[in-house]
Design an enzyme around this catalytic site. Structure first.
Site, PDB file in Angstrom:
ATOM      1  N   TYR A 189       8.236  10.212 -11.034  1.00 14.06           N
ATOM      2  CA  TYR A 189       9.178   9.214 -10.483  1.00 14.06           C
ATOM      3  C   TYR A 189      10.688   9.583 -10.078  1.00 14.06           C
ATOM      4  CZ  TYR A 189       5.112   5.947 -11.873  1.00 14.06           C
ATOM      5  OH  TYR A 189       3.678   6.011 -11.260  1.00 14.06           O
ATOM      6  N   ARG A 203      10.020  10.612  -6.488  1.00 23.55           N
ATOM      7  CA  ARG A 203       9.708  10.259  -5.180  1.00 23.55           C
ATOM      8  C   ARG A 203      10.723   9.314  -5.421  1.00 23.55           C
ATOM      9  NH1 ARG A 203       4.262   7.264  -7.456  1.00 23.55           N
ATOM     10  NH2 ARG A 203       4.100   6.488  -5.103  1.00 23.55           N
ATOM     11  N   ASN A 231       2.824  -1.056  -2.147  1.00 27.22           N
ATOM     12  CA  ASN A 231       3.944   0.236  -2.190  1.00 27.22           C
ATOM     13  C   ASN A 231       4.620  -0.350  -3.182  1.00 27.22           C
ATOM     14  OD1 ASN A 231       2.990   1.239  -0.096  1.00 27.22           O
ATOM     15  ND2 ASN A 231       3.871   0.720   1.360  1.00 27.22           N
ATOM     16  N   VAL A 232       5.522   0.792  -3.874  1.00 25.28           N
ATOM     17  CA  VAL A 232       6.814   0.356  -5.008  1.00 25.28           C
ATOM     18  C   VAL A 232       7.832   1.160  -3.863  1.00 25.28           C
ATOM     19  CG1 VAL A 232       5.361   1.042  -6.439  1.00 25.28           C
ATOM     20  CG2 VAL A 232       6.745   2.834  -6.114  1.00 25.28           C
ATOM     21  N   HIS A 239       2.756  -3.677  -7.185  1.00 25.75           N
ATOM     22  CA  HIS A 239       2.624  -2.395  -8.444  1.00 25.75           C
ATOM     23  C   HIS A 239       3.997  -1.743  -8.340  1.00 25.75           C
ATOM     24  CE1 HIS A 239      -1.234  -1.406  -6.513  1.00 25.75           C
ATOM     25  NE2 HIS A 239      -2.029  -2.458  -7.234  1.00 25.75           N
ATOM     26  N   GLY A 284      -2.489   0.070   6.719  1.00 20.75           N
ATOM     27  CA  GLY A 284      -3.019   1.519   5.460  1.00 20.75           C
ATOM     28  C   GLY A 284      -2.656   1.970   4.110  1.00 20.75           C
ATOM     29  N   THR A 285      -3.626   1.327   3.960  1.00 19.88           N
ATOM     30  CA  THR A 285      -4.164   0.962   2.897  1.00 19.88           C
ATOM     31  C   THR A 285      -6.217   1.696   2.541  1.00 19.88           C
ATOM     32  OG1 THR A 285      -5.015  -0.250   0.786  1.00 19.88           O
ATOM     33  CG2 THR A 285      -4.538  -1.540   3.015  1.00 19.88           C
TER      34      THR A 285
HETATM   35  P1  NAD Z   1      -4.011   5.462  -0.349  1.00 18.89           P
HETATM   36  O1  NAD Z   1      -3.229   6.756  -0.132  1.00 18.89           O
HETATM   37  O2  NAD Z   1      -4.886   5.167  -1.389  1.00 18.89           O
HETATM   38  O3  NAD Z   1      -3.825   4.820   0.763  1.00 18.89           O
HETATM   39  C1  NAD Z   1      -3.632   4.870   2.166  1.00 18.89           C
HETATM   40  C2  NAD Z   1      -4.106   4.725   3.331  1.00 18.89           C
HETATM   41  O4  NAD Z   1      -3.364   4.851   4.955  1.00 18.89           O
HETATM   42  C3  NAD Z   1      -5.805   5.707   3.671  1.00 18.89           C
HETATM   43  O5  NAD Z   1      -6.536   4.544   4.226  1.00 18.89           O
HETATM   44  C4  NAD Z   1      -4.915   6.025   4.873  1.00 18.89           C
HETATM   45  O6  NAD Z   1      -6.001   6.498   6.164  1.00 18.89           O
HETATM   46  C5  NAD Z   1      -3.505   5.557   5.370  1.00 18.89           C
HETATM   47  N1  NAD Z   1      -3.217   6.149   5.526  1.00 18.89           N
HETATM   48  C6  NAD Z   1      -2.536   7.377   6.084  1.00 18.89           C
HETATM   49  N2  NAD Z   1      -1.873   7.831   6.739  1.00 18.89           N
HETATM   50  C7  NAD Z   1      -1.200   6.581   8.398  1.00 18.89           C
HETATM   51  C8  NAD Z   1      -0.527   6.027   8.396  1.00 18.89           C
HETATM   52  N3  NAD Z   1       0.329   6.829   9.689  1.00 18.89           N
HETATM   53  N4  NAD Z   1      -0.749   4.919   9.500  1.00 18.89           N
HETATM   54  C9  NAD Z   1      -1.819   3.820   8.907  1.00 18.89           C
HETATM   55  N5  NAD Z   1      -2.850   4.096   7.685  1.00 18.89           N
HETATM   56  C10 NAD Z   1      -2.262   5.687   7.322  1.00 18.89           C
HETATM   57  O7  NAD Z   1      -3.188   4.137  -0.627  1.00 18.89           O
HETATM   58  P2  NAD Z   1      -2.852   2.506  -1.305  1.00 18.89           P
HETATM   59  O8  NAD Z   1      -4.506   2.003  -0.713  1.00 18.89           O
HETATM   60  O9  NAD Z   1      -1.672   2.686  -0.803  1.00 18.89           O
HETATM   61  O10 NAD Z   1      -3.620   3.031  -2.444  1.00 18.89           O
HETATM   62  C11 NAD Z   1      -2.598   1.973  -3.273  1.00 18.89           C
HETATM   63  C12 NAD Z   1      -1.720   3.138  -4.847  1.00 18.89           C
HETATM   64  O11 NAD Z   1      -1.168   4.503  -3.703  1.00 18.89           O
HETATM   65  C13 NAD Z   1      -0.971   1.992  -5.076  1.00 18.89           C
HETATM   66  O12 NAD Z   1      -1.220   2.051  -6.544  1.00 18.89           O
HETATM   67  C14 NAD Z   1       0.603   2.079  -4.563  1.00 18.89           C
HETATM   68  O13 NAD Z   1       1.279   1.291  -5.370  1.00 18.89           O
HETATM   69  C15 NAD Z   1       0.268   3.707  -4.316  1.00 18.89           C
HETATM   70  N6  NAD Z   1       1.038   4.022  -3.678  1.00 18.89           N
HETATM   71  C16 NAD Z   1       2.759   3.751  -2.786  1.00 18.89           C
HETATM   72  C17 NAD Z   1       3.098   4.694  -2.250  1.00 18.89           C
HETATM   73  C18 NAD Z   1       4.727   3.841  -1.386  1.00 18.89           C
HETATM   74  O14 NAD Z   1       5.446   2.819  -2.368  1.00 18.89           O
HETATM   75  N7  NAD Z   1       5.097   4.815  -0.234  1.00 18.89           N
HETATM   76  C19 NAD Z   1       3.343   6.271  -2.406  1.00 18.89           C
HETATM   77  C20 NAD Z   1       1.972   6.414  -2.519  1.00 18.89           C
HETATM   78  C21 NAD Z   1       1.430   5.375  -3.520  1.00 18.89           C
END
Ligand code: NAD
Length: 228
Positions: A53, A56, A87-88, A104, A170-171
């Protein structure tokens, strides 16, 4: 004023340099994230969890909101906008969005390991073993780990029910219970899904899929909604 509820995931922050969950970049590809982000990992190897963490959080202090985050702020000129994020990071807040709910947890916060109501803002990237809460117990990242309850979920359900328009950005819709929020949105509403890898979500065939990166697809969608 109509209400737009937005569910965001790691993809909206990808163009800001925050790795998505399942990508292969970065320091931590040796670990499955599920193995680092869990109460078991914290019990077995707290320093490894802290390092994960801290790394990150350090990146987050240098990251900036992108065009996807800022486009959502513009939407507030015409709609009540509620953002539920998995997102965190704090990039929605830093872009200027008013109503952001973190399902989360939040990377820039720490909390007590004896009293979960004691939550502290971190103004620098490093949280250390030996950093204590006011009751003298170790601080941990303020993150919902795999296998832990999601305290914000009930509030998120309440918000999802208020939607006149629902947007997913983006999920992968693979992490529960977050992905199930779509089931609480009234049937037949306008729905949009912006993600380069988006696939139709069963039961939501009216959802319009925009297979674009957030930095391109979100501003385009927001212009459409503002000019409607
Ligand atoms: P995931 O990694 O499962 O999915 C990411 C999604 O983003 C994919 O469907 C992918 O196609 C898409 N993607 C990739 N690049 C993109 C872009 N430029 N524009 C739009 N979409 C794009 O992530 P999720 O569904 O958020 O998974 C959930 C877990 O990941 C959560 O628990 C979250 O807390 C955690 N997480 C958070 C962060 C953050 O806070 N930035 C980063 C990584 C993971």
């Amino acid at each position: 004023m109509k209400t737009i509820v937005v569910l965001t995931g790691a993809g909206i922050s990808a163009e800001s340099g925050c790795n998505t969950f399942r990508d292969n970049n970065g320091l931590w590809r040796k670990h499955r994230v599920e193995e680092v982000a869990s109460p078991y990992a914290w019990q077995q190897s707290p320093q490894m969890v802290m390092d994960f963490y801290n790394e990150r959080r350090k990146k987050l202090f240098d990251a900036k909101p992108n065009a996807g985050h800022t486009a959502l702020v513009k939407l507030e000129s015409k709609y009540q906008v509620e953002i539920i994020t998995q997102n965190v990071d704090d990039l929605h807040e830093r872009a200027g969005s008013s109503n952001v709910y973190h399902l989360h947890g939040e990377l820039k916060k720490a909390r007590s390991t004896v009293d979960p109501s004691l939550i502290y803002e971190l103004d620098e990237w490093e949280l250390k073993m030996g950093d204590l809460c006011e009751k003298g117990s170790q601080l941990r990242p303020h993150i919902v780990w795999f296998g832990e309850p999601v305290p914000m979920f009930e509030k998120a359900v309440e918000i999802a029910k208020t939607a006149d328009i629902f947007i997913v950005i983006g999920t992968s819709m693979a992490v529960y219970p977050a992905a199930s929020l779509i089931n609480y949105v009234s049937r037949g509403l306008p729905m949009y899904y912006v993600d380069p890898n988006a696939n139709p979500i069963p039961g939501n065939e009216n959802m319009q899929i925009i297979k674009e990166k957030a930095g391109v697809g979100v501003p385009r969608l927001i212009n459409l909604l503002l000019n409607n």
